[in-house]
Design an enzyme around this catalytic site. Sequence first.
Site, PDB file in Angstrom:
ATOM      1  N   LYS A  22     -25.657 -30.003   2.763  1.00 32.66           N
ATOM      2  CA  LYS A  22     -26.444 -30.613   1.882  1.00 32.66           C
ATOM      3  C   LYS A  22     -25.911 -32.182   1.557  1.00 32.66           C
ATOM      4  O   LYS A  22     -26.453 -33.054   1.426  1.00 32.66           O
ATOM      5  CB  LYS A  22     -26.775 -29.803   0.836  1.00 32.66           C
ATOM      6  N   ASN A  23     -24.702 -32.046   1.218  1.00 29.01           N
ATOM      7  CA  ASN A  23     -24.172 -32.986   0.798  1.00 29.01           C
ATOM      8  C   ASN A  23     -23.763 -34.209   1.569  1.00 29.01           C
ATOM      9  O   ASN A  23     -23.381 -35.310   1.419  1.00 29.01           O
ATOM     10  CB  ASN A  23     -22.577 -32.677  -0.091  1.00 29.01           C
ATOM     11  N   ARG A  94     -29.433 -35.724  -8.339  1.00 32.18           N
ATOM     12  CA  ARG A  94     -28.566 -36.738  -8.532  1.00 32.18           C
ATOM     13  C   ARG A  94     -28.049 -37.466  -7.242  1.00 32.18           C
ATOM     14  O   ARG A  94     -27.788 -38.464  -7.362  1.00 32.18           O
ATOM     15  CB  ARG A  94     -27.300 -36.101  -9.012  1.00 32.18           C
ATOM     16  N   ASP A 118     -26.356 -33.093 -15.978  1.00 30.57           N
ATOM     17  CA  ASP A 118     -26.817 -31.790 -15.657  1.00 30.57           C
ATOM     18  C   ASP A 118     -25.856 -30.831 -15.927  1.00 30.57           C
ATOM     19  O   ASP A 118     -25.094 -31.088 -16.807  1.00 30.57           O
ATOM     20  CB  ASP A 118     -27.091 -31.936 -14.235  1.00 30.57           C
ATOM     21  N   ASP A 307     -17.020 -27.114  -5.643  1.00 29.01           N
ATOM     22  CA  ASP A 307     -18.353 -26.305  -5.389  1.00 29.01           C
ATOM     23  C   ASP A 307     -18.049 -24.941  -5.217  1.00 29.01           C
ATOM     24  O   ASP A 307     -18.936 -24.200  -5.090  1.00 29.01           O
ATOM     25  CB  ASP A 307     -18.973 -27.144  -4.221  1.00 29.01           C
ATOM     26  N   ILE A 329     -12.521 -31.257 -11.556  1.00 32.38           N
ATOM     27  CA  ILE A 329     -13.297 -32.334 -11.205  1.00 32.38           C
ATOM     28  C   ILE A 329     -14.620 -32.144 -12.273  1.00 32.38           C
ATOM     29  O   ILE A 329     -14.764 -33.479 -12.941  1.00 32.38           O
ATOM     30  CB  ILE A 329     -13.929 -31.963  -9.739  1.00 32.38           C
TER      31      ILE A 329
HETATM   32  C1  UD1 Z   1     -20.399 -34.932  -4.965  1.00 35.86           C
HETATM   33  C2  UD1 Z   1     -21.281 -33.527  -4.397  1.00 35.86           C
HETATM   34  C3  UD1 Z   1     -20.912 -32.301  -5.306  1.00 35.86           C
HETATM   35  C4  UD1 Z   1     -19.277 -31.914  -5.762  1.00 35.86           C
HETATM   36  C5  UD1 Z   1     -18.473 -33.492  -5.950  1.00 35.86           C
HETATM   37  C6  UD1 Z   1     -17.077 -33.308  -5.965  1.00 35.86           C
HETATM   38  C7  UD1 Z   1     -22.967 -34.405  -3.680  1.00 35.86           C
HETATM   39  C8  UD1 Z   1     -24.571 -34.521  -3.743  1.00 35.86           C
HETATM   40  N1  UD1 Z   1     -22.382 -34.025  -4.609  1.00 35.86           N
HETATM   41  O1  UD1 Z   1     -20.837 -35.155  -6.289  1.00 35.86           O
HETATM   42  O2  UD1 Z   1     -21.399 -31.179  -4.812  1.00 35.86           O
HETATM   43  O3  UD1 Z   1     -18.847 -31.179  -6.474  1.00 35.86           O
HETATM   44  O4  UD1 Z   1     -18.962 -34.586  -5.085  1.00 35.86           O
HETATM   45  O5  UD1 Z   1     -16.683 -32.868  -4.697  1.00 35.86           O
HETATM   46  O6  UD1 Z   1     -22.321 -34.919  -2.614  1.00 35.86           O
HETATM   47  N2  UD1 Z   1     -16.901 -39.902 -11.748  1.00 35.86           N
HETATM   48  C9  UD1 Z   1     -16.686 -40.775 -12.950  1.00 35.86           C
HETATM   49  N3  UD1 Z   1     -17.479 -42.218 -12.815  1.00 35.86           N
HETATM   50  C10 UD1 Z   1     -18.068 -41.993 -11.637  1.00 35.86           C
HETATM   51  C11 UD1 Z   1     -18.255 -41.197 -10.496  1.00 35.86           C
HETATM   52  C12 UD1 Z   1     -17.633 -39.989 -10.856  1.00 35.86           C
HETATM   53  O7  UD1 Z   1     -16.250 -40.693 -14.012  1.00 35.86           O
HETATM   54  O8  UD1 Z   1     -18.695 -43.252 -11.466  1.00 35.86           O
HETATM   55  C13 UD1 Z   1     -16.225 -38.572 -12.110  1.00 35.86           C
HETATM   56  C14 UD1 Z   1     -17.162 -37.502 -12.293  1.00 35.86           C
HETATM   57  O9  UD1 Z   1     -17.745 -37.205 -13.420  1.00 35.86           O
HETATM   58  C15 UD1 Z   1     -16.210 -36.252 -11.744  1.00 35.86           C
HETATM   59  C16 UD1 Z   1     -15.278 -36.784 -10.670  1.00 35.86           C
HETATM   60  O10 UD1 Z   1     -15.306 -38.505 -10.805  1.00 35.86           O
HETATM   61  O11 UD1 Z   1     -15.518 -35.803 -12.743  1.00 35.86           O
HETATM   62  C17 UD1 Z   1     -15.859 -36.733  -9.336  1.00 35.86           C
HETATM   63  O12 UD1 Z   1     -17.075 -36.850  -8.936  1.00 35.86           O
HETATM   64  P1  UD1 Z   1     -17.801 -37.493  -7.596  1.00 35.86           P
HETATM   65  O13 UD1 Z   1     -16.755 -37.189  -6.425  1.00 35.86           O
HETATM   66  O14 UD1 Z   1     -18.417 -38.605  -7.729  1.00 35.86           O
HETATM   67  O15 UD1 Z   1     -18.876 -36.224  -7.498  1.00 35.86           O
HETATM   68  P2  UD1 Z   1     -20.336 -36.533  -6.951  1.00 35.86           P
HETATM   69  O16 UD1 Z   1     -20.432 -37.689  -5.923  1.00 35.86           O
HETATM   70  O17 UD1 Z   1     -21.420 -36.895  -7.957  1.00 35.86           O
END
Ligand code: UD1
Length: 427
Positions: A22-23, A94, A118, A307, A329
């Site tokens: 999915k990701n 998202r 979320d 996850d 995370i």
């Molecule tokens: C993706 C995955 C999700 C997985 C996550 C971490 C998808 C659709 N989702 O989510 O299933 O759990 O990676 O492996 O691929 N953060 C910030 N600022 C930002 C971006 C992120 O502070 O601009 C923080 C987030 O709040 C979180 C951490 O960084 O604490 C990691 O987030 P991120 O790796 O970006 O997760 P997603 O890409 O949203």
Amino acid sequence: MDRFRVVGGARLAGEVRVTGAKNSVLKVMAAALLAEGRTTLTEVPHILDVEIMGELLRRLGCAVDYDPDAATVAIDVPAELGHQADYDLVRRIRASICVLGPLIARCGRAEVAMPGGDAIGTRPLDFHIAGLTKLGAELDSEHGYIVARAPDGLTGATVWLDFPSVGATENVLMAGVLATGTTVIDNAAREPEIVDLCQMLQQMGAKIDGAGTSTLTVEGVDRLSPTEHAIVPDRIVAGTWAFAAAMTQGDVTVRGARPEHLEIALDKLHSAGATVEGVDDGFRVVMDRRPDAVDAVTLPYPGLATDLQPLVMALNSIADGAAMITENIFEGRFVFASELARLGAHVRTDGHHAVVRGVPRLSGAPVRASDIRAGAALTLAGLVAEGTTYVSDIVHIDRGYPGFDAQLRSLGADVTREPDPDAPFLE
Ligand code: UD1
């Protein structure tokens, strides 16, 4: 709205096959926007999120042909793309935020609704915004939308990420491939899904070095070509089956999976007492006793995936002993612990730590899936609970697990999908 009725007591045995992640699929669907013409994806999972992402691409002007039975999506990208991604779709997944980078790169402008929070946390976008700004885009927030402009195109730059964010790495990468000059992403995410995206972009003609390392170097090119690409197997779905085998003292062979993407998770199961072995095109997990408790810490890849954390908690809830789980995370992920407690689990959380004291047996109850992985973990917990568990809000499970209930039944579980009499009325 449906729910799962789960009758506890089954030992899962047999074979399952996983499809693409999915990701990954959602991001490579967005990457298709970078080239005019027809891009075809294979090994596409049959999940709700692919349909929603397809709808989003249609609204941007693409023709999207999703054939779940053939596990393919064909995306015809026009010369002139729309540039607006609306809230009604973005709030449902998202991951639609990852059209931001490709749209700025292709159109010089983008308006993408802010997804909002979320069930697993607030999830800010500051790294995405800082990275794209470094490449020369101007980004503002207007009326709930991120409005981005780069009328003269993007220019390569060095982008440091404060944290190896998966989404920010993807957005900056997809913007950088069509920028003028060299983009370096430092402290980049290293997840297999990032490597998959890099491979697809390379097939489209992008020049990327360092895929799977913390430094991605991108030489911008003038244009990219459409391509064909097979999605990397879903390591989280594969990992879920591995935990399912260990929790139910079962014997499950997972085909179409890459055990090398799950090293820490499989090692945890080994520590819990399971036998884990590589087999042709996958792996097999066998457990013949109550699992031992295992401590776990979530970290960016190659660390243990956040996850899989709800699955680790579910396993520990019935394990022999006590375990400490540290969630690094997403702070909101422990919301799930209170649902697990409804099944009789002993979990205490404090900040990003949880202590789980295993009980010999859970006890069936109605519970609610707050997110995709929590939903899967609660269903598995229901399998090791006495009596009947009803899991509601399974729309979350359908977002990430193709045919979850059918696959569980094929392994011997007593799980049925039925209308939820308590479901709220929706418009
Ligand atoms: C993706 C995955 C999700 C997985 C996550 C971490 C998808 C659709 N989702 O989510 O299933 O759990 O990676 O492996 O691929 N953060 C910030 N600022 C930002 C971006 C992120 O502070 O601009 C923080 C987030 O709040 C979180 C951490 O960084 O604490 C990691 O987030 P991120 O790796 O970006 O997760 P997603 O890409 O949203």
